[in-house]
Design an enzyme around this catalytic site. Sequence first.
Site, PDB file in Angstrom:
ATOM      1  N   GLU A 105       3.241  -7.616   5.859  1.00  0.00           N
ATOM      2  CA  GLU A 105       4.410  -7.273   6.645  1.00  0.00           C
ATOM      3  C   GLU A 105       4.744  -5.818   6.408  1.00  0.00           C
ATOM      4  O   GLU A 105       4.402  -5.249   5.362  1.00  0.00           O
ATOM      5  CB  GLU A 105       5.592  -8.179   6.341  1.00  0.00           C
ATOM      6  N   ILE A 146       0.899  -1.153   0.000  1.00  0.00           N
ATOM      7  CA  ILE A 146       0.000   0.000   0.000  1.00  0.00           C
ATOM      8  C   ILE A 146       0.937   1.201   0.000  1.00  0.00           C
ATOM      9  O   ILE A 146       1.785   1.326   0.880  1.00  0.00           O
ATOM     10  CB  ILE A 146      -0.907   0.051   1.234  1.00  0.00           C
ATOM     11  N   ALA A 147       0.807   2.052  -0.988  1.00  0.00           N
ATOM     12  CA  ALA A 147       1.684   3.217  -1.069  1.00  0.00           C
ATOM     13  C   ALA A 147       0.869   4.450  -1.440  1.00  0.00           C
ATOM     14  O   ALA A 147       0.009   4.389  -2.309  1.00  0.00           O
ATOM     15  CB  ALA A 147       2.771   2.983  -2.109  1.00  0.00           C
ATOM     16  N   VAL A 148       1.156   5.531  -0.752  1.00  0.00           N
ATOM     17  CA  VAL A 148       0.513   6.815  -1.032  1.00  0.00           C
ATOM     18  C   VAL A 148       1.632   7.842  -1.190  1.00  0.00           C
ATOM     19  O   VAL A 148       2.531   7.919  -0.350  1.00  0.00           O
ATOM     20  CB  VAL A 148      -0.437   7.229   0.110  1.00  0.00           C
ATOM     21  N   TYR A 192      -2.845  -0.410  10.490  1.00  0.00           N
ATOM     22  CA  TYR A 192      -3.183  -1.835  10.448  1.00  0.00           C
ATOM     23  C   TYR A 192      -3.810  -2.294  11.759  1.00  0.00           C
ATOM     24  O   TYR A 192      -4.805  -3.020  11.763  1.00  0.00           O
ATOM     25  CB  TYR A 192      -1.947  -2.672  10.117  1.00  0.00           C
ATOM     26  N   ASN A 220       7.856   2.047  10.819  1.00  0.00           N
ATOM     27  CA  ASN A 220       6.770   2.648  10.047  1.00  0.00           C
ATOM     28  C   ASN A 220       5.532   2.692  10.945  1.00  0.00           C
ATOM     29  O   ASN A 220       4.537   2.002  10.729  1.00  0.00           O
ATOM     30  CB  ASN A 220       6.508   1.842   8.768  1.00  0.00           C
TER      31      ASN A 220
END
Length: 83
Positions: A43, A9-11, A55, A48
């Site tokens: 993972e 998941i990247a923003v 999560y 982070n």
Amino acid sequence: DDESEIHNIAVRADLQGQGIGLALLRAMLAAADASGAPRVLLEVRTGNDRAISLYERNGFRVTGRRPTYYALGVDGILMERHV
């Protein structure tokens, strides 16, 4: 059949903090739930904290650790969510 896995998941940095990551995660969890998989795995890098908090707020718990899994010796944290 018994699990789904989230790989990324990247923003974009300038768009973070606007709920985009949450929307992406919820869409992935909805797809996993619709598939009937009783658990979802992922993972995340240690440190982070923002992602780990996201999560945990969405039902994931820490289940393990992968020492020096990422570049520069950063550990990976294994997390899973049960339906």
